[in-house]
Design an enzyme around this catalytic site. Structure first.
Site, mmCIF file in Angstrom:
data_model
loop_
_atom_site.group_PDB
_atom_site.id
_atom_site.type_symbol
_atom_site.label_atom_id
_atom_site.label_comp_id
_atom_site.label_asym_id
_atom_site.label_seq_id
_atom_site.Cartn_x
_atom_site.Cartn_y
_atom_site.Cartn_z
ATOM 1 N N HIS A 195 0.855 -1.189 0.000
ATOM 2 C CA HIS A 195 0.000 0.000 0.000
ATOM 3 C C HIS A 195 0.884 1.229 0.000
ATOM 4 O O HIS A 195 1.928 1.234 0.650
ATOM 5 C CB HIS A 195 -0.903 0.003 1.247
ATOM 6 N N ASP A 247 -7.844 -5.257 0.110
ATOM 7 C CA ASP A 247 -8.366 -6.166 -0.908
ATOM 8 C C ASP A 247 -8.039 -7.627 -0.636
ATOM 9 O O ASP A 247 -8.572 -8.505 -1.302
ATOM 10 C CB ASP A 247 -7.805 -5.785 -2.286
#
Ligand code: ACO
Length: 386
Positions: free
Chosen positions: A261, A315
């Protein structure tokens, strides 16, 4: 002021001032309007959270009831929008169908009064109400069925699951889905939100804002990753194959979907909650064969990439939750859009409050005063593409 330093992907460059959400990527903190995400996930609902994000206060019981009621009232689609969706190719991706349908709302609700709070509220209600109906409608249409009408007696989350499967969902499953919607509702200036803000800053209509954000969310480096996570778990196939799969992928310099991320350098707090939700679902409705593979993958990725701050993102476990809820893989990203519409709308409203059109600069790397070569004297240097 002249800012000359170029940062690829605008990494670390503030693009706005916002009071909507806060992320601390080192400590793994996410807050909506200052409230920790864990607290909202335990105590709130998606629509209450959407109200908080957009209007910057938790609604009272009466205000929330009015908001929910208005959304129920606006859930249906005009028959011409449904007919338009029937012309979409059934092999098309549901995100493309959603983007086209969201943009089409602007044709039907074309009045624009961006300085009128009543207009803002009506647009918020219409978008939050209709996006789930559009996602569910395309799912049924592409299977050759007529879309079902929304049910006013069902909650926001339960109604969506009902419209997808034509069966009333278990209340526990609906609550888990509602929490998952909350977790995906907002996340500072990510790519799709930035896209929404840039579009909003031109003072176009809110449907164009949402359509442009949907198009941005669709990419595999953003919302599209959850689909690819499930495909990857399928490809791995067994717990024993996790390590060789990962080593092979890393050797070929390929990314492991659902990990890493731009902001979080620890495990994403939303992934922690989603993993708990997945476990609760498996306990009640039976195990998922991919869960053990996912847990093993998380361990091996941590071993190999943890020192570089690469951990599961939102996710990674969301796909396993959606699978257990019976949501088809290629609807994972549209479902993400249903929740993120709340954050996009909050940023749309915030942008309108203090608008200045986005117009960044660039560092030019091309030629100057280049000669114009007449067409008959040109030599083709690059092979034509295609
Ligand atoms: N697997 C393997 N290596 C990775 C991963 C990953 N998932 N993520 C980052 N890296 C590596 C990169 O290869 C790069 O290595 P290098 O420096 O040797 O070239 C380094 O880490 C930095 O990568 P960047 O792409 O520069 O990091 P950035 O912060 O820009 O990327 C991103 C963030 C795009 C999410 C990235 O981690 C990624 O591609 N992850 C996989 C896709 C994914 O899961 N996306 C969903 C994100 S959450 C969301 O959008 C809702």
């Amino acid at each position: 002021m002249t800012v000359c330093e170029f940062r690829a992907g605008l990494e670390g460059v503030p693009a706005t001032q916002s009071s909507i959400s806060f992320v601390d990527g080192q400590k793994g903190i996410l807050e909506y309007r200052g409230i920790p995400i864990q607290e909202l996930a335990a105590k709130s609902t998606f629509l209450e959270t959407a109200y908080l994000l957009i209007w910057n206060e938790l609604p009272t019981r009466d205000v929330l009831a009015d908001f929910e009621h208005e959304i129920q009232y606006h859930r249906r689609l005009k028959y011409r929008i449904r007919d338009m969706m029937k012309c979409f190719p059934e092999s098309g991706h549901p995100m493309d169908a959603l983007q086209a349908s969201a943009a089409a709302l602007g044709l039907f609700y074309s009045k624009r009064a961006l300085d009128d709070p009543a207009y803002i509220r009506a647009a918020v209600v219409r978008i939050l109400a209709k996006v789930p109906t559009m996602v569910a409608a395309f799912q049924l249409i592409r299977k050759g069925n007529d879309p079902v009408q929304p049910r006013d007696d069902l909650s926001y989350a339960a109604n969506f699951l009902y419209m997808l499967s034509e069966q009333e969902p278990d209340p526990f499953a609906a609550r888990i889905f509602d929490v998952s919607l909350m977790l995906h509702a907002e996340h500072t200036i990510n790519a799709s939100t930035f896209s929404a803000m840039v579009t909003a800053s031109t003072l176009t209509d809110p449907y164009a804002v949402i359509a442009s954000a949907v198009g941005t969310l669709a990419g595999p480096l953003h919302g599209g990753a959850s689909e690819e996570v499930v495909e990857m778990l399928e490809e791995i196939g067994s717990v024993e194959n996790v390590r060789p799969f990962l080593e092979d992928r890393l050797e070929r310099k390929q990314r492991i979907m659902g990990f890493g991320h731009r902001v979080y350098k620890v495990k994403d707090p939303r992934a922690i909650i989603l993993q708990q939700l997945a476990e609760q679902l498996f306990e009640k409705f039976g195990q998922d064969k991919f869960y053990d593979i996912a847990v093993e993958l998380e361990q091996v990725v941590e071993e190999k990439l943890g020192h570089r701050g690469i951990f599961p993102n939102v996710d990674f476990y969301s796909g396993l939750v959606y699978r257990k809820l019976g949501i088809p893989t290629d609807l994972f990203t549209p479902v993400f859009a249903i929740s993120r519409a709340a954050g996009w709308l909050a940023h749309w409203k915030e942008q309108l409050g203090e608008n200045r059109i986005f117009r960044p600069t660039q560092i030019y790397t091309g030629l100057h005063s280049a000669p114009y070569v007449p067409i008959d004297e040109r030599q083709q240097k690059l092979p034509p593409e295609g």
